[in-house]
Scaffold this motif. Sequence first.
Motif, PDB file in Angstrom:
ATOM      1  N   UNK A   3       0.834  -1.207   0.000  1.00  0.00           N
ATOM      2  CA  UNK A   3       0.000   0.000   0.000  1.00  0.00           C
ATOM      3  C   UNK A   3       0.873   1.264   0.000  1.00  0.00           C
ATOM      4  N   UNK A   4       1.923   1.236   0.805  1.00  0.00           N
ATOM      5  CA  UNK A   4       2.831   2.383   0.891  1.00  0.00           C
ATOM      6  C   UNK A   4       3.711   2.466  -0.360  1.00  0.00           C
ATOM      7  N   UNK A  39       3.180   1.351  -3.562  1.00  0.00           N
ATOM      8  CA  UNK A  39       2.621   1.550  -4.912  1.00  0.00           C
ATOM      9  C   UNK A  39       2.623   2.995  -5.404  1.00  0.00           C
ATOM     10  N   UNK A  40       2.095   3.960  -4.630  1.00  0.00           N
ATOM     11  CA  UNK A  40       2.103   5.336  -5.169  1.00  0.00           C
ATOM     12  C   UNK A  40       3.508   5.909  -5.334  1.00  0.00           C
ATOM     13  N   UNK A  98       6.344   4.171  -5.763  1.00  0.00           N
ATOM     14  CA  UNK A  98       7.041   3.449  -6.835  1.00  0.00           C
ATOM     15  C   UNK A  98       6.592   3.948  -8.206  1.00  0.00           C
ATOM     16  N   UNK A  99       5.315   4.294  -8.317  1.00  0.00           N
ATOM     17  CA  UNK A  99       4.815   4.800  -9.602  1.00  0.00           C
ATOM     18  C   UNK A  99       5.523   6.108  -9.959  1.00  0.00           C
ATOM     19  N   UNK A 109      -5.121   7.873   0.473  1.00  0.00           N
ATOM     20  CA  UNK A 109      -4.480   6.653  -0.017  1.00  0.00           C
ATOM     21  C   UNK A 109      -4.484   5.542   1.043  1.00  0.00           C
ATOM     22  N   UNK A 159      -5.852  -5.140   1.603  1.00  0.00           N
ATOM     23  CA  UNK A 159      -4.728  -5.409   0.704  1.00  0.00           C
ATOM     24  C   UNK A 159      -3.860  -6.590   1.175  1.00  0.00           C
ATOM     25  N   UNK A 208      -1.234  -8.597  -1.147  1.00  0.00           N
ATOM     26  CA  UNK A 208       0.210  -8.607  -0.861  1.00  0.00           C
ATOM     27  C   UNK A 208       0.769 -10.020  -0.914  1.00  0.00           C
ATOM     28  N   UNK A 244       2.187  -7.107 -11.047  1.00  0.00           N
ATOM     29  CA  UNK A 244       1.141  -6.078 -11.116  1.00  0.00           C
ATOM     30  C   UNK A 244      -0.065  -6.588 -11.911  1.00  0.00           C
ATOM     31  N   UNK A 302      -8.715   3.207  -5.975  1.00  0.00           N
ATOM     32  CA  UNK A 302      -7.516   4.037  -6.128  1.00  0.00           C
ATOM     33  C   UNK A 302      -6.302   3.172  -6.448  1.00  0.00           C
ATOM     34  N   UNK A 303      -6.178   2.064  -5.720  1.00  0.00           N
ATOM     35  CA  UNK A 303      -5.014   1.207  -5.929  1.00  0.00           C
ATOM     36  C   UNK A 303      -5.100   0.438  -7.248  1.00  0.00           C
ATOM     37  N   UNK A 306      -3.840   2.924  -9.681  1.00  0.00           N
ATOM     38  CA  UNK A 306      -2.368   3.008  -9.570  1.00  0.00           C
ATOM     39  C   UNK A 306      -1.698   1.805 -10.243  1.00  0.00           C
ATOM     40  N   UNK A 358       0.739   1.883 -13.467  1.00  0.00           N
ATOM     41  CA  UNK A 358       2.079   1.277 -13.373  1.00  0.00           C
ATOM     42  C   UNK A 358       2.281   0.239 -14.480  1.00  0.00           C
TER      43      UNK A 358
END
Lengths: 314, 137
Positions: free
Chosen positions: A110-111, A113-114, A116-117, A174, B8, B12, B100, B114-115, B118, B122
């Motif tokens: 979760x931490x 992903x944003x 790293x993008x 987020x 998540x 993970x 991904x 949101x994820x 993302x 990516x």
Amino acid sequence: MQRKAGSSIVTALRFLALFCALSLAGPAFAAESGGVQWWVWPALLFTASFAIGIVGVLAGVGGGVLFVPIVSGFFPFHLDFVRAAGLLLALCGALSAAPQLLRGGLASLRLAMPLALAGSITSIAGARIGLALPTQVTQAALGATILAIALLMASARRSEFPEVARQDSIGAALGLGGEFHDPASGRTVEWKTHRTLPGIFLFCGIGLLAGMFGLGAGWANVPALNLLMGVPLKLAVGTSGLILSVVDTSAAWVYIHKGAVLPVLVAPAVVGVMLGAKVGARLLRIAPARIVRRIVIALLLVAGARALMKGLGL
Amino acid sequence: MKSSRDPLAQVELAYARWLDWGTRIGLVLLIASFLAYAFEIVSPHVSFDDLVRTWVLPVDQYRLAVNAPAGWGWIDLAARGDYVNYFGIVFLALVTALCYVRILPALIAARQRTYAILAGVEIAVLAVAIAGLAAGH
């Protein structure tokens, strides 16, 4: 008992220093003697990478940041190939460690992903800039960056469990927070981030440098997560590896497509650093972290100064 | 440990599983192909003598000097000792993108909009890089 432990630490450090010196002296000797067999170089590279793997783990910096300045300074390979190999070895190290860290709750997807993008987009730009600039300019910029990293390492503080009074709106949107259990201390803490937007911008800059110089980026990821964004130290270290695996992947493709990946560098470097990291992890129990960190800072200063002088044609 | 309340958490674990196996396969490919190359079981496109002479050059000059391919051109030379190594290297560079792709449907199913966005962006960034568009090919 204490004297015996002290003596074995001194012996281990002497052995390590000797090994590092031989790893650096080997290429210089081989270059001077000329006409050496081709396999001598990958063999020396494997030895140096093995030493880098040990020292990198003991100092907590990973291999990439040591590999690029040392190998570009003391080996005959062009900087383009060294940077590609540096990125790939940092990538392989991060890929190998990440599954265990994720399963153990020591890294947060979760931490990661944003951030790293942001880093992966700019790392592509960094790789393109690094390959487009004249070698002398890239070499001098690499030297200056390595010297700055050495100073950052010498001055940076760390906070085990930073205080975050109030989460910012982006971090909240987020969902950047949760529970973190530290298996070593048995402590469980609630964590959340602050200064998320500056953090994202900082990761853009880190990605740019990682792609440009092939350095990996653990040296910058951890302070950014821990000191700027308020992430608990161990979670910052684990998540840094996960971020690195994404950021370096994007930049690595630029080098692959440019044809800058030489297997004769990549394979010995990757295997050497990974084996060295395993030995380093075992030595971690007995090696005095502060002394090893000082050795690494000294190594970075020497390698950075050499890269800067090479770049400036001195 | 991760809080089991985090939606998540399962994503993970799926990511970790794919990453673990992908990295193992990539490293085995890399080491096996390098041994075949170094012991000259498979003859290389660029001889070791030429390699030592040209690895001091910038990559563009190196490619011209040894007639080395750029982009996905290495596939045409995949049977040669030096380029057979690219299977391992390219696989390792693909692992993150595969992870991904694996988690995107799981994120959508978990209503993590949101994820999921993302992850989608990516994947698009990595696809551009993998296709060679980011390198100008």
